[in-house]
Design a protein around this motif. Structure first.
Motif, PDB file in Angstrom:
ATOM      1  N   LEU A 115       0.838  -1.202   0.000  1.00 48.51           N
ATOM      2  CA  LEU A 115       0.000   0.000   0.000  1.00 48.51           C
ATOM      3  C   LEU A 115       0.874   1.255   0.000  1.00 48.51           C
ATOM      4  O   LEU A 115       1.977   1.262   0.534  1.00 48.51           O
ATOM      5  CB  LEU A 115      -0.916   0.019   1.222  1.00 48.51           C
ATOM      6  CG  LEU A 115      -1.940  -1.114   1.365  1.00 48.51           C
ATOM      7  CD1 LEU A 115      -2.836  -0.841   2.554  1.00 48.51           C
ATOM      8  CD2 LEU A 115      -2.766  -1.284   0.115  1.00 48.51           C
ATOM      9  N   SER A 116       0.362   2.322  -0.578  1.00 48.41           N
ATOM     10  CA  SER A 116       1.079   3.598  -0.579  1.00 48.41           C
ATOM     11  C   SER A 116       1.067   4.202   0.816  1.00 48.41           C
ATOM     12  O   SER A 116       0.329   3.745   1.706  1.00 48.41           O
ATOM     13  CB  SER A 116       0.416   4.567  -1.556  1.00 48.41           C
ATOM     14  OG  SER A 116      -0.890   4.903  -1.095  1.00 48.41           O
ATOM     15  N   ALA A 117       1.877   5.250   1.012  1.00 46.29           N
ATOM     16  CA  ALA A 117       1.902   5.940   2.309  1.00 46.29           C
ATOM     17  C   ALA A 117       0.522   6.502   2.653  1.00 46.29           C
ATOM     18  O   ALA A 117       0.088   6.464   3.808  1.00 46.29           O
ATOM     19  CB  ALA A 117       2.939   7.044   2.290  1.00 46.29           C
ATOM     20  N   LEU A 118      -0.179   7.019   1.639  1.00 50.01           N
ATOM     21  CA  LEU A 118      -1.522   7.558   1.868  1.00 50.01           C
ATOM     22  C   LEU A 118      -2.493   6.466   2.311  1.00 50.01           C
ATOM     23  O   LEU A 118      -3.249   6.634   3.268  1.00 50.01           O
ATOM     24  CB  LEU A 118      -2.042   8.224   0.595  1.00 50.01           C
ATOM     25  CG  LEU A 118      -1.579   9.648   0.308  1.00 50.01           C
ATOM     26  CD1 LEU A 118      -2.064  10.097  -1.066  1.00 50.01           C
ATOM     27  CD2 LEU A 118      -2.089  10.597   1.374  1.00 50.01           C
ATOM     28  N   ALA A 119      -2.462   5.345   1.601  1.00 57.59           N
ATOM     29  CA  ALA A 119      -3.374   4.242   1.932  1.00 57.59           C
ATOM     30  C   ALA A 119      -3.034   3.642   3.291  1.00 57.59           C
ATOM     31  O   ALA A 119      -3.928   3.275   4.063  1.00 57.59           O
ATOM     32  CB  ALA A 119      -3.304   3.172   0.847  1.00 57.59           C
ATOM     33  N   THR A 120      -1.747   3.562   3.599  1.00 55.58           N
ATOM     34  CA  THR A 120      -1.325   3.048   4.909  1.00 55.58           C
ATOM     35  C   THR A 120      -1.824   3.963   6.019  1.00 55.58           C
ATOM     36  O   THR A 120      -2.381   3.505   7.023  1.00 55.58           O
ATOM     37  CB  THR A 120       0.207   2.946   4.973  1.00 55.58           C
ATOM     38  OG1 THR A 120       0.662   2.017   3.984  1.00 55.58           O
ATOM     39  CG2 THR A 120       0.666   2.475   6.340  1.00 55.58           C
ATOM     40  N   GLY A 121      -1.658   5.273   5.839  1.00 53.20           N
ATOM     41  CA  GLY A 121      -2.140   6.223   6.834  1.00 53.20           C
ATOM     42  C   GLY A 121      -3.641   6.151   7.027  1.00 53.20           C
ATOM     43  O   GLY A 121      -4.140   6.246   8.156  1.00 53.20           O
ATOM     44  N   ALA A 122      -4.373   5.959   5.940  1.00 56.54           N
ATOM     45  CA  ALA A 122      -5.832   5.870   6.024  1.00 56.54           C
ATOM     46  C   ALA A 122      -6.267   4.660   6.845  1.00 56.54           C
ATOM     47  O   ALA A 122      -7.262   4.719   7.584  1.00 56.54           O
ATOM     48  CB  ALA A 122      -6.430   5.802   4.628  1.00 56.54           C
ATOM     49  N   ARG A 123      -5.529   3.564   6.728  1.00 55.25           N
ATOM     50  CA  ARG A 123      -5.867   2.355   7.482  1.00 55.25           C
ATOM     51  C   ARG A 123      -5.595   2.508   8.977  1.00 55.25           C
ATOM     52  O   ARG A 123      -6.130   1.746   9.792  1.00 55.25           O
ATOM     53  CB  ARG A 123      -5.071   1.161   6.928  1.00 55.25           C
ATOM     54  CG  ARG A 123      -5.529   0.713   5.548  1.00 55.25           C
ATOM     55  CD  ARG A 123      -6.867   0.009   5.620  1.00 55.25           C
ATOM     56  NE  ARG A 123      -7.359  -0.359   4.289  1.00 55.25           N
ATOM     57  CZ  ARG A 123      -8.491  -1.036   4.084  1.00 55.25           C
ATOM     58  NH1 ARG A 123      -9.211  -1.423   5.116  1.00 55.25           N
ATOM     59  NH2 ARG A 123      -8.896  -1.313   2.864  1.00 55.25           N
ATOM     60  N   LEU A 124      -4.736   3.470   9.342  1.00 52.62           N
ATOM     61  CA  LEU A 124      -4.440   3.699  10.754  1.00 52.62           C
ATOM     62  C   LEU A 124      -5.427   4.655  11.417  1.00 52.62           C
ATOM     63  O   LEU A 124      -5.490   4.737  12.642  1.00 52.62           O
ATOM     64  CB  LEU A 124      -3.028   4.270  10.905  1.00 52.62           C
ATOM     65  CG  LEU A 124      -1.866   3.414  10.397  1.00 52.62           C
ATOM     66  CD1 LEU A 124      -0.546   4.149  10.593  1.00 52.62           C
ATOM     67  CD2 LEU A 124      -1.815   2.063  11.097  1.00 52.62           C
ATOM     68  N   LEU A 125      -6.207   5.373  10.625  1.00 49.74           N
ATOM     69  CA  LEU A 125      -7.084   6.416  11.163  1.00 49.74           C
ATOM     70  C   LEU A 125      -8.171   5.919  12.118  1.00 49.74           C
ATOM     71  O   LEU A 125      -8.532   6.652  13.048  1.00 49.74           O
ATOM     72  CB  LEU A 125      -7.728   7.193  10.012  1.00 49.74           C
ATOM     73  CG  LEU A 125      -6.834   8.234   9.335  1.00 49.74           C
ATOM     74  CD1 LEU A 125      -7.587   8.932   8.214  1.00 49.74           C
ATOM     75  CD2 LEU A 125      -6.343   9.270  10.344  1.00 49.74           C
ATOM     76  N   PRO A 126      -8.754   4.704  11.932  1.00 50.69           N
ATOM     77  CA  PRO A 126      -9.780   4.268  12.893  1.00 50.69           C
ATOM     78  C   PRO A 126      -9.313   4.310  14.339  1.00 50.69           C
ATOM     79  O   PRO A 126     -10.115   4.519  15.250  1.00 50.69           O
ATOM     80  CB  PRO A 126     -10.092   2.829  12.449  1.00 50.69           C
ATOM     81  CG  PRO A 126      -9.799   2.835  10.982  1.00 50.69           C
ATOM     82  CD  PRO A 126      -8.624   3.747  10.814  1.00 50.69           C
ATOM     83  N   LEU A 127      -8.014   4.145  14.552  1.00 49.97           N
ATOM     84  CA  LEU A 127      -7.473   4.214  15.903  1.00 49.97           C
ATOM     85  C   LEU A 127      -7.767   5.560  16.545  1.00 49.97           C
ATOM     86  O   LEU A 127      -8.054   5.640  17.746  1.00 49.97           O
ATOM     87  CB  LEU A 127      -5.966   3.946  15.856  1.00 49.97           C
ATOM     88  CG  LEU A 127      -5.170   4.111  17.147  1.00 49.97           C
ATOM     89  CD1 LEU A 127      -4.136   3.005  17.278  1.00 49.97           C
ATOM     90  CD2 LEU A 127      -4.465   5.462  17.193  1.00 49.97           C
ATOM     91  N   SER A 128      -7.701   6.625  15.764  1.00 54.72           N
ATOM     92  CA  SER A 128      -7.892   7.968  16.312  1.00 54.72           C
ATOM     93  C   SER A 128      -9.289   8.149  16.888  1.00 54.72           C
ATOM     94  O   SER A 128      -9.479   8.870  17.879  1.00 54.72           O
ATOM     95  CB  SER A 128      -7.638   9.016  15.219  1.00 54.72           C
ATOM     96  OG  SER A 128      -6.354   8.880  14.667  1.00 54.72           O
ATOM     97  N   ILE A 129     -10.271   7.507  16.277  1.00 58.45           N
ATOM     98  CA  ILE A 129     -11.664   7.677  16.706  1.00 58.45           C
ATOM     99  C   ILE A 129     -11.868   7.110  18.108  1.00 58.45           C
ATOM    100  O   ILE A 129     -12.359   7.798  19.014  1.00 58.45           O
ATOM    101  CB  ILE A 129     -12.618   7.003  15.703  1.00 58.45           C
ATOM    102  CG1 ILE A 129     -12.468   7.639  14.321  1.00 58.45           C
ATOM    103  CG2 ILE A 129     -14.054   7.084  16.191  1.00 58.45           C
ATOM    104  CD1 ILE A 129     -13.187   6.898  13.215  1.00 58.45           C
ATOM    105  N   THR A 130     -11.489   5.847  18.303  1.00 57.71           N
ATOM    106  CA  THR A 130     -11.687   5.233  19.615  1.00 57.71           C
ATOM    107  C   THR A 130     -10.732   5.813  20.650  1.00 57.71           C
ATOM    108  O   THR A 130     -11.060   5.876  21.836  1.00 57.71           O
ATOM    109  CB  THR A 130     -11.514   3.709  19.532  1.00 57.71           C
ATOM    110  OG1 THR A 130     -10.273   3.402  18.857  1.00 57.71           O
ATOM    111  CG2 THR A 130     -12.657   3.071  18.764  1.00 57.71           C
ATOM    112  N   LEU A 131      -9.558   6.240  20.215  1.00 56.78           N
ATOM    113  CA  LEU A 131      -8.602   6.842  21.138  1.00 56.78           C
ATOM    114  C   LEU A 131      -9.176   8.116  21.750  1.00 56.78           C
ATOM    115  O   LEU A 131      -9.163   8.303  22.971  1.00 56.78           O
ATOM    116  CB  LEU A 131      -7.298   7.126  20.388  1.00 56.78           C
ATOM    117  CG  LEU A 131      -6.045   7.455  21.211  1.00 56.78           C
ATOM    118  CD1 LEU A 131      -4.807   7.157  20.391  1.00 56.78           C
ATOM    119  CD2 LEU A 131      -6.021   8.904  21.653  1.00 56.78           C
TER     120      LEU A 131
END
Length: 546
Positions: free
Chosen positions: A324-340
């Motif tokens: 995955l690209s850096a953009l796609a990788t970052g997007a996959r990490l974003l759900p963490l921010s919501i519950t955090l």
């Protein structure tokens, strides 16, 4: 242990928290924490581009990243003491100015020495002043019962920076330039400086002299320890890797670790001597005998140990294994921010009287759950969707820990000692993050090498000549590379198509095995942390003081 009079003092010193300015103060401090954490996560996805732009190698940029971590870790305790001497608010503002100058120089850097000056040194020094001051300023601006939510929000901002850093870095590097990130940091620093006037500060009653010997000892000891850990993947922990330096047949990592611990021991002996003679120490050794404070510091260490290892493993899986690209990788990490964010802000608001020990253990269980779910789902045929639930669980865990630990450590001492707590606390988080990344990385590489050699040995499609060659070349480890990079290397070596396909299959399985081993050790560390959580108090600071 609570300190008598602390709530009254906090209320007296916190007009902004009582007249409606608390949100702006909290936003300012959280923005500072976000800024401090953003750099490394941005740079990690832009290393190759940055190296090309400043005329150096990937190794040179990795060295700059190491130096940044090193400067922060070495000067954190000193930065805390400077804040106690000149005022927390002033230290925060001066740190922002130094950091902003470093960001500006970095955005304009055309060579590695300039990058080292701006990013590694100036930003590192700025961070060493800012981070301890943030801890103290939360204590100054918020009454005791509001501190868990405030510390939770500040800590959440830092963790979110880790999650969104790859997305920001990937977007800017792909569509603009990595320099825009640092230019943007300058603008953010200016905004923070404007808002800093809203922050209440505790007056400095006495101006102690700086313990210069303590500064040298603490900086040298921490620098040796952190540097050894950061280089462990290249040098080895005990047995030196081939082509790595060797000191008396032992890896420099072990010698630096032992030397660093010895110098830190000397530091504490020196501090005890100064205290006994009635002189001002850099930190008071008796503080660490406080059960609540030491328990909170241990939890900070374990949180960042597991958290950093997890953030090391997941992006590798997404970007290297799946391509995955850096953009796609970052997007996959974003759900963490919501519950955090939900946990860090929601827990103190909905359950203000919840047992800190219970919340901390729940947070550790969520970290453990996220790690175990990913470990169970990870295989050669898995896709990026498997990280969604682990990200949600890990976010809950980090948010739960963030909502309690800052308040636990600061409430263990008087408000006057909060800058010192901030320095020690941030030192522990730096040590934990460095150790977590190094431990996960070294175990992963060792497991990949072992599994790859074993898989090659068992393959009938690979000639014996290549099997023998693999045993020699991969004895010290196997690089964690993508399928495309491995295919290119095999083509350059003129390996037959049949053997190349077999090697690729063997490496894919080995790569997953390496990730499994790294996640397994993180799960074990999370379980160990559950036992260490016994030191966390069962009552909120406000309830204890009442």
């Amino acid at each position: 242990m609570a300190v008598d009079g602390a709530p009254a003092a906090a209320a007296e010193l916190a007009p902004s928290a009582r007249v409606g300015g608390a949100g702006l103060v909290l936003l300012t401090l959280a923005a500072g924490q976000f800024l401090m954490t953003l750099d490394s996560s941005v740079m990690n996805v832009s290393i190759a581009t940055v190296a090309k732009d400043v005329g150096t190698t990937v190794t040179g940029i990795q060295g700059a990243i190491t130096a940044y971590t090193l400067v922060m870790a070495a000067l954190m305790i000193t930065g805390a003491k400077v804040g106690a001497m000149i005022g927390r608010k002033r230290a925060f503002a001066i740190g922002c100015v130094i950091y902003g100058c470093g960001s500006l120089i970095t955005s304009l850097a055309q060579s590695l020495p300039v990058l080292l000056l701006g990013w590694s040194f100036l930003e590192g020094v700025g961070a060493a002043l800012i981070l301890p001051a943030i801890v103290a300023l939360v204590a100054t601006n918020f009454v005791t019962e509001r501190r868990p939510a405030a510390y939770g929000m500040v800590a959440a901002a830092g963790a979110i920076a880790v999650a969104v850093g790859p997305l920001v870095g990937g977007f800017c590097t792909t569509y603009f330039s990595w320099r825009w990130v640092f230019a943007g940091e300058v603008v953010l620093v200016l905004v923070i400086l404007v808002l800093t006037r809203k922050i209440a500060d505790a007056p400095v009653k006495t101006r102690p002299r700086l313990d210069v010997v303590g500064v040298v000892l603490s900086a040298a000891g921490l620098a040796m320890l952190v540097f050894g850990v950061l280089r462990s993947s290249e040098w080895g922990w005990v047995e030196p890797k081939p082509d790595a330096p060797s000191w008396f047949g032992i890896s420099p990592t072990l010698w630096l670790g032992l030397g660093g611990l010895f110098v830190i021991w000397l530091f504490f002996r020196w501090e005890a001597r100064r205290t006994a003679h009635g002189e001002e120490p850099l930190i008071r050794p008796e503080m660490l005998r406080n059960r609540q404070l030491s328990g909170g510091l241990i939890m900070f260490f374990f949180q960042y140990l597991v958290q950093a290892g997890f953030f090391f493993v997941v992006p590798l899986y997404l970007s290297v294994c799946l391509g995955l690209s850096a953009l796609a990788t970052g997007a996959r990490l974003l759900p963490l921010s919501i519950t955090l964010l939900a946990a860090a802000i929601g827990i103190p608001r909905i359950w203000p009287a919840a047992s800190p020990r219970l919340v901390v253990r729940a947070g550790l269980l969520c970290l453990l759950g996220g790690t175990v779910v990913l470990l169970a789902a990870l295989d050669a045929d898995a896709g990026p969707e498997i990280v969604f639930v682990p990200m949600l669980l890990t976010g809950l865990g980090i948010g739960a820990l963030a909502s309690q630990l800052g308040s636990v450590t600061v409430s263990a001492v008087s408000d006057d000692e909060s800058p010192e707590v901030g320095g020690i606390q941030n030192t522990m988080t730096n040590l934990g993050a460095s150790m977590g990344t190094a431990l996960a990385g070294s175990i992963m590489i060792a497991a990949v090498a072992s599994a790859f050699v074993t898989n090659i040995e068992q393959s009938s499609a690979i000639p014996n000549r290549l099997k023998s060659q693999a045993q020699v070349e991969f004895a010290s480890g196997v690089p964690f590379v993508s399928d495309a990079d491995l295919e290119a290397a095999l083509d350059d070596a003129h390996v037959s198509n049949r053997a190349s396909d077999a090697a690729l299959e063997a490496y894919r399985d080995a790569r997953i095995s390496g990730l499994h081993h790294a996640l397994a050790i993180l799960a074990v560390l999370a379980v160990v942390a559950l036992f260490a959580a016994q030191r966390i108090p069962t009552r909120q600071p406000a309830a204890t003081e009442a």
